[in-house]
Design a protein around this motif. Structure first.
Motif, PDB file in Angstrom:
ATOM      1  N   VAL A  86       9.223  -1.831  -0.137  1.00 53.60           N
ATOM      2  CA  VAL A  86       9.245  -2.538  -1.310  1.00 53.60           C
ATOM      3  C   VAL A  86       9.773  -1.812  -2.451  1.00 53.60           C
ATOM      4  CG1 VAL A  86       7.637  -3.347  -2.861  1.00 53.60           C
ATOM      5  CG2 VAL A  86       7.295  -4.221  -0.557  1.00 53.60           C
ATOM      6  N   ILE A  87       9.508  -0.457  -2.594  1.00 53.88           N
ATOM      7  CA  ILE A  87       9.896   0.615  -3.719  1.00 53.88           C
ATOM      8  C   ILE A  87      11.403   0.551  -3.746  1.00 53.88           C
ATOM      9  CG2 ILE A  87       9.800   2.713  -4.643  1.00 53.88           C
ATOM     10  CD1 ILE A  87       7.280   1.085  -5.401  1.00 53.88           C
ATOM     11  N   ASN A  88      11.807   0.674  -2.493  1.00 50.94           N
ATOM     12  CA  ASN A  88      13.283   0.932  -2.315  1.00 50.94           C
ATOM     13  C   ASN A  88      14.113  -0.325  -2.311  1.00 50.94           C
ATOM     14  OD1 ASN A  88      13.156   3.508  -1.768  1.00 50.94           O
ATOM     15  ND2 ASN A  88      12.762   3.517   0.550  1.00 50.94           N
ATOM     16  N   SER A  89      13.440  -1.435  -1.911  1.00 54.83           N
ATOM     17  CA  SER A  89      14.458  -2.702  -1.778  1.00 54.83           C
ATOM     18  C   SER A  89      14.458  -3.736  -3.215  1.00 54.83           C
ATOM     19  CB  SER A  89      13.925  -3.514  -0.786  1.00 54.83           C
ATOM     20  OG  SER A  89      14.164  -2.686   0.408  1.00 54.83           O
ATOM     21  N   LEU A  90      13.247  -3.332  -3.987  1.00 57.00           N
ATOM     22  CA  LEU A  90      13.125  -4.207  -5.025  1.00 57.00           C
ATOM     23  C   LEU A  90      13.272  -3.347  -6.338  1.00 57.00           C
ATOM     24  CD1 LEU A  90      10.221  -6.312  -4.101  1.00 57.00           C
ATOM     25  CD2 LEU A  90      12.641  -7.020  -3.834  1.00 57.00           C
ATOM     26  N   THR A 145       0.888   1.735   8.227  1.00 59.26           N
ATOM     27  CA  THR A 145       1.320   0.552   7.939  1.00 59.26           C
ATOM     28  C   THR A 145       1.607   0.434   6.625  1.00 59.26           C
ATOM     29  OG1 THR A 145       0.027  -0.407   9.692  1.00 59.26           O
ATOM     30  CG2 THR A 145       0.878  -1.773   8.141  1.00 59.26           C
ATOM     31  N   PHE A 146       0.730   0.839   5.587  1.00 57.12           N
ATOM     32  CA  PHE A 146       0.884   0.897   4.061  1.00 57.12           C
ATOM     33  C   PHE A 146       2.258   1.735   3.921  1.00 57.12           C
ATOM     34  CE2 PHE A 146       0.589   2.575  -0.018  1.00 57.12           C
ATOM     35  CZ  PHE A 146       0.302   1.444  -0.799  1.00 57.12           C
ATOM     36  N   ASP A 147       2.334   2.743   4.248  1.00 60.29           N
ATOM     37  CA  ASP A 147       3.518   3.417   3.848  1.00 60.29           C
ATOM     38  C   ASP A 147       4.829   2.747   3.994  1.00 60.29           C
ATOM     39  OD1 ASP A 147       1.901   5.445   2.966  1.00 60.29           O
ATOM     40  OD2 ASP A 147       1.781   6.826   4.528  1.00 60.29           O
ATOM     41  N   MET A 188       5.240   7.808  -5.198  1.00 58.74           N
ATOM     42  CA  MET A 188       4.281   7.132  -5.656  1.00 58.74           C
ATOM     43  C   MET A 188       2.975   8.070  -5.768  1.00 58.74           C
ATOM     44  SD  MET A 188       4.401   3.880  -2.947  1.00 58.74           S
ATOM     45  CE  MET A 188       4.849   4.668  -1.634  1.00 58.74           C
ATOM     46  N   LYS A 189       2.981   8.914  -5.106  1.00 58.11           N
ATOM     47  CA  LYS A 189       1.960  10.033  -5.471  1.00 58.11           C
ATOM     48  C   LYS A 189       1.971  10.860  -6.676  1.00 58.11           C
ATOM     49  CE  LYS A 189       0.551  10.629  -0.622  1.00 58.11           C
ATOM     50  NZ  LYS A 189       0.524  11.403   0.559  1.00 58.11           N
ATOM     51  N   GLU A 190       3.244  10.983  -7.066  1.00 59.82           N
ATOM     52  CA  GLU A 190       3.524  11.775  -8.225  1.00 59.82           C
ATOM     53  C   GLU A 190       3.336  10.880  -9.418  1.00 59.82           C
ATOM     54  OE1 GLU A 190       7.625  13.176  -7.834  1.00 59.82           O
ATOM     55  OE2 GLU A 190       7.069  15.009  -6.466  1.00 59.82           O
ATOM     56  N   LYS A 191       3.612   9.771  -9.262  1.00 54.36           N
ATOM     57  CA  LYS A 191       3.389   8.818 -10.398  1.00 54.36           C
ATOM     58  C   LYS A 191       2.022   8.071 -10.470  1.00 54.36           C
ATOM     59  CE  LYS A 191       7.765   6.435 -11.059  1.00 54.36           C
ATOM     60  NZ  LYS A 191       8.696   4.905 -11.035  1.00 54.36           N
ATOM     61  N   ASP A 192       1.112   8.677  -9.557  1.00 53.74           N
ATOM     62  CA  ASP A 192      -0.322   8.481  -9.607  1.00 53.74           C
ATOM     63  C   ASP A 192      -0.573   6.842  -9.594  1.00 53.74           C
ATOM     64  OD1 ASP A 192      -2.969   9.191  -9.666  1.00 53.74           O
ATOM     65  OD2 ASP A 192      -3.176   8.664 -11.721  1.00 53.74           O
ATOM     66  N   VAL A 193       0.450   6.266  -8.572  1.00 53.03           N
ATOM     67  CA  VAL A 193       0.267   4.811  -8.412  1.00 53.03           C
ATOM     68  C   VAL A 193      -0.097   4.558  -6.648  1.00 53.03           C
ATOM     69  CG1 VAL A 193       1.572   4.056  -9.999  1.00 53.03           C
ATOM     70  CG2 VAL A 193       2.919   4.528  -7.931  1.00 53.03           C
ATOM     71  N   ILE A 196      -4.000  -5.072   3.902  1.00 54.47           N
ATOM     72  CA  ILE A 196      -3.390  -4.645   5.213  1.00 54.47           C
ATOM     73  C   ILE A 196      -4.871  -4.402   5.623  1.00 54.47           C
ATOM     74  CG2 ILE A 196      -2.766  -2.211   6.148  1.00 54.47           C
ATOM     75  CD1 ILE A 196      -0.404  -2.279   4.208  1.00 54.47           C
ATOM     76  N   GLU A 197      -5.835  -3.788   4.844  1.00 52.64           N
ATOM     77  CA  GLU A 197      -7.058  -3.599   5.487  1.00 52.64           C
ATOM     78  C   GLU A 197      -8.088  -4.716   5.804  1.00 52.64           C
ATOM     79  OE1 GLU A 197      -8.927  -1.412   2.223  1.00 52.64           O
ATOM     80  OE2 GLU A 197      -7.969   0.398   2.701  1.00 52.64           O
ATOM     81  N   ALA A 198      -7.602  -5.998   5.123  1.00 54.34           N
ATOM     82  CA  ALA A 198      -8.742  -6.812   5.145  1.00 54.34           C
ATOM     83  C   ALA A 198      -7.929  -8.050   6.404  1.00 54.34           C
ATOM     84  CB  ALA A 198      -8.622  -7.993   3.943  1.00 54.34           C
ATOM     85  N   ASN A 199      -6.649  -8.125   6.250  1.00 54.58           N
ATOM     86  CA  ASN A 199      -6.202  -9.052   7.386  1.00 54.58           C
ATOM     87  C   ASN A 199      -4.285  -8.707   7.370  1.00 54.58           C
ATOM     88  OD1 ASN A 199      -4.739 -10.943   8.938  1.00 54.58           O
ATOM     89  ND2 ASN A 199      -5.903 -12.735   8.059  1.00 54.58           N
TER      90      ASN A 199
END
Length: 264
Positions: A32-36, A24-26, A1-6, A58-61
């Motif tokens: 999601v990336i590995n499963s979809l 939590t985000f990671d 994700m970092k290499e793709k700049d996303v 994640i940051e909001a709720n």
């Protein structure tokens, strides 16, 4: 994700709260990336949009993340269950929520301090147009557990709200309101708190009169809040047996020699 700049974060986390959010985000993003395949093969803009939405959720709720993954991205059931084990941890959601609340409150207090004590700002601050509206959404500053009852309304409106809290029949309220007037004075804020016990409910009302920073509390201001207290004390329609009434007049300064005019 970092290499793709996303990857939607730039700097490294600096606080425990930020590290918790990032972990939590990671976990969610990797699943999601590995499963979809549809997400893994999506365009850069699409991936960035999905990951940014996840970051904001994640940051909001944290509780909304599960809905995002389940209903929007349609994550497979097995992966959804694995993530649920993470997202359902009480400490995770509460820590993020509590941390955000603390940060928001600290920011609010810093802004309030500037509004009240910054000489350039304070002289332009008006009572009802500015200070009142600034404090109205943040009644926690007067004590946890208070809820806004009335705002910038007459003591008659306070009485009506008070009777409603006591469970008085609406028809009876109208009859009581037709009796001698409770008063046309308008306190800025009236806050309420309810206590439940085996002996029955009890209540606490906080009546607040705000003054702009340029107004020092003196004889006139104390007379005003005393007038509110006297009006309520002398009116039998305001319950005093299971309801405690507290009156505050608030400003940034008190006139010299005024301390002897007010009591706890």
């Amino acid at each position: 994700m970092k290499e793709k700049d996303v990857y939607p974060y730039e700097a490294e986390p600096q606080t425990d709260l930020e590290r918790l959010e990032r972990t939590t985000f990671d976990a969610c993003a990797t699943t999601v990336i590995n499963s979809l395949p549809s997400v893994a093969k999506a365009s850069k803009d699409t991936q960035l949009l999905i990951l940014s939405l996840m970051k904001e959720a994640i940051e909001a709720n944290p509780n909304t993340v599960k809905k995002l993954l389940q209903e929007v991205l349609r994550l497979p059931e097995k992966e959804m269950q694995d993530l649920s084990d993470i997202l359902d941890r009480v400490s995770l959601g509460n820590l993020i929520k509590m941390g955000k609340m603390v940060l928001d409150r600290l920011a609010f207090l810093a802004e309030l301090e500037s509004v009240v004590y910054d000489a350039d700002l304070a002289r332009h601050v008006l009572e009802r147009r500015h200070l009142h509206k600034f404090l109205e959404p943040d009644t926690w500053i007067f004590g946890e557990g208070y809820a806004l009852g009335t705002s910038d309304e007459s003591l008659n409106a306070v009485l009506k709200h008070h009777l409603g809290l006591l469970g008085t029949d609406p028809k009876q309220i109208e009859l009581l309101m037709d009796a001698a007037s409770a008063g046309d004075d308008i306190p800025d804020l009236v806050l309420g708190k309810q206590f439940r016990s085996a002996a029955g409910d009890s209540y606490e009302h906080l009546v607040i009169e705000l003054k702009r920073p340029s107004v020092k509390i003196g004889q006139d201001e104390i007379s005003q809040i005393t007038r509110y207290a006297t009006a309520i004390q002398s009116d039998s329609r305001f319950d005093k047996t299971k309801t405690k009434w507290i009156f505050y007049v608030i400003s940034s300064e008190i006139e010299a020699g005024t301390e002897s005019l007010y009591a706890d």
